[in-house]
Write an enzyme that holds these catalytic residues in place. Structure first.
Site, short mmCIF file in Angstrom:
data_model
loop_
_atom_site.label_atom_id
_atom_site.label_comp_id
_atom_site.label_asym_id
_atom_site.label_seq_id
_atom_site.Cartn_x
_atom_site.Cartn_y
_atom_site.Cartn_z
N SER A 67 -20.06 -40.27 143.88
CA SER A 67 -20.09 -39.50 145.12
C SER A 67 -20.71 -40.36 146.20
O SER A 67 -21.65 -41.11 145.94
CB SER A 67 -20.89 -38.21 144.94
OG SER A 67 -21.16 -37.60 146.20
N HIS A 79 -9.08 -15.28 129.06
CA HIS A 79 -9.34 -14.61 130.34
C HIS A 79 -10.66 -15.07 130.94
O HIS A 79 -11.29 -14.33 131.71
CB HIS A 79 -9.33 -13.08 130.16
CG HIS A 79 -8.11 -12.56 129.49
ND1 HIS A 79 -6.91 -12.37 130.15
CD2 HIS A 79 -7.89 -12.21 128.19
CE1 HIS A 79 -6.01 -11.91 129.30
NE2 HIS A 79 -6.57 -11.82 128.10
#
Length: 464
Positions: A302, A176
């Site tokens: 990038s 979770h």
């Protein structure tokens, strides 16, 4: 568009024939239009030879003639493909444009007939689907066995290597999204390797189950039977189809129901779903700095941030496998339906099988490339474990239960839930517990890094 542009991948409409042409090239012998032509020629030639083997027919083809006929598909080349296309779209010699791709194949085979073999026996009693359904499977089967399965095995082998090399590298698990009972990086990779192994079994089983029909216009052998009522055409069909390496489907309409293809597409989707799960987990591990990535010399991460080494291979794999699954779902749903005995809408759809397989291939290759670049960052993993000592709470309450403490869960919950807890907090609890010294020493020795159960041993459950 001029001829130079038409042949330039930079002008391709589809990225499969443009940007990714080099990666999809291994599928060209199975997924291209020329490949489909070649497979159709093979079916027509082998059927003609099979007819010659029947005592009932006056057709005879000697060994030299058979060899020459088989050469027409074994030595099939680009010139042959262009000729078939010309027969279909423009006409050739005595043939007007057929505007029918299978009829163009028939006329092509006529041009390759040995002397003395009557052209009336080509495509005798067949409907186009008899040729097409077999041809498609003669391409799909090898495409899976010779291209996709080996690529998927490479991914599995990389996972096995990562699992074995890092079997005892402790790592914080998350359930979770929250810190949970520790594991090892190797064990997590072993889970994926095992899942891919099972997926491979499904794919190989579905490939072995590909099946074909050869039963005429409505699946009743009507034309065959009216011509030669004493021939066991059902037995002939079964022997012919199985001789091509396929299972035989006896009950059909004009079309092969294609449940076999749907099963194969579903098996591929299952494997792809495993890798999508892996791609996303690896992306998160990179984001959490659990994994470093070896930078490629000269590569740009990038356009604006020079420091970045992005998980582009896993992202690319995720995108391509998602597209593949969309296509495979559509294909499985579509090819298994037909209006009454036949409609032609599936013809154009089946030509996109190669595109779905191509996206699979790109996805497998990109995932494997990503796996080859990652390096576990053990220091970060251990730091995370040390920062989350509350994950030993499960161990503590389980040991206390063993010792008869009915409030074990509540005591650990009170110490850990919703608050930061240190190992010192745990040790203070251990020292005040009413337990024997052996149990107290066992609890005091607990650390997040050591609380990994049999994770390292589980890796041994992997087989090659």
């Amino acid at each position: 568009m001029d001829d130079d542009q038409r042949s330039d991948p930079l002008y391709a409409v589809s990225p499969l024939d443009g940007r990714y042409a080099g990666r999809t090239a291994p599928l060209a012998p199975y997924a291209s239009e020329a490949a489909l032509m070649r497979a159709r020629v093979r079916v027509e030639v082998e059927y003609l030879i099979a007819l010659a083997d029947l005592e009932a027919t006056p057709l005879s083809i000697d060994e030299g003639g058979r060899a020459a006929l088989r050469e027409s598909y074994r030595e099939f080349d680009a010139e042959d493909a262009r000729l078939i296309k010309r027969i279909e779209t423009e006409g050739y010699g005595e043939y007007s444009a057929t505007n029918h791709d299978v009829k163009a194949i028939e006329y092509f085979v006529r041009e390759r007939l040995p002397d003395g073999v009557g052209e009336q026996w080509i495509h005798f009693g067949l409907t186009s689907e008899d040729v097409n359904n077999l041809a498609h499977r003669l391409l799909v089967g090898p495409a899976i066995e010779e291209v996709l399965v080996p690529a998927l095995r490479e991914v599995r082998d990389s996972l096995v290597d990562l699992a074995r090399e890092n079997r005892d590298v402790p790592m914080l698990a998350r359930t979770h999204g929250q810190p949970a009972t520790p594991t090892t990086f190797g064990k997590e990779m072993a889970v994926y390797a095992a899942r891919i192994g099972r997926s491979l079994g499904r794919i190989e089983g579905a490939t072995d189950g590909l099946s074909g029909k050869l039963a005429g216009a409505s699946g009743t052998y009507a034309a065959h039977t009216v011509a030669y009522p004493d021939v066991d055409w059902r037995g002939f069909s079964e022997e012919f189809v199985e001789g091509l390496g396929l299972e035989h489907t006896s009950l059909t309409t004009q079309v092969n129901p294609c449940d076999d293809l749907a099963e194969l597409f579903d098996a591929l989707r299952g494997a792809n779903n495993v890798l999508l799960d892996l791609d996303r987990d690896m992306w998160l591990y990179v984001s959490d700095r659990y994994l470093g990535q070896r930078a490629v010399e000269g590569e740009t991460g990038s356009s604006t941030m020079p420091h970045k080494v992005n998980p582009i291979d896993f992202e690319n794999s995720e995108g391509n496998l998602s597209k593949a699954n969309s296509d495979l779902t559509f294909l499985a749903d579509y090819v298994t339906t037909s209006r009454l005995q036949r409609d032609l809408s599936d013809s154009t759809v089946k030509r996109n099988i190669g595109a779905a397989l191509s996206h699979c291939l790109i996805g497998y290759g990109k995932c494997e490339t990503g796996l080859s670049k990652v390096t576990p960052n053990e220091a970060v993993m251990r730091e995370e474990l040390e920062e989350n000592p509350e994950v030993i709470g499960e161990a503590v309450q389980t040991v206390l239960r063993r010792e008869g403490h009915t409030d074990a869960y509540e005591r650990v919950k009170e110490l850990t839930r919703g608050r930061r807890t240190s190992l010192d907090d745990f040790k203070a609890l251990f020292r005040e517990l009413d337990v024997d010294e052996r149990t107290r020493e066992q609890l005091l020795a607990l650390t997040p890094a050591s609380y990994t159960g049999t994770a390292d041993e589980l890796v041994e459950d992997l087989g090659r």
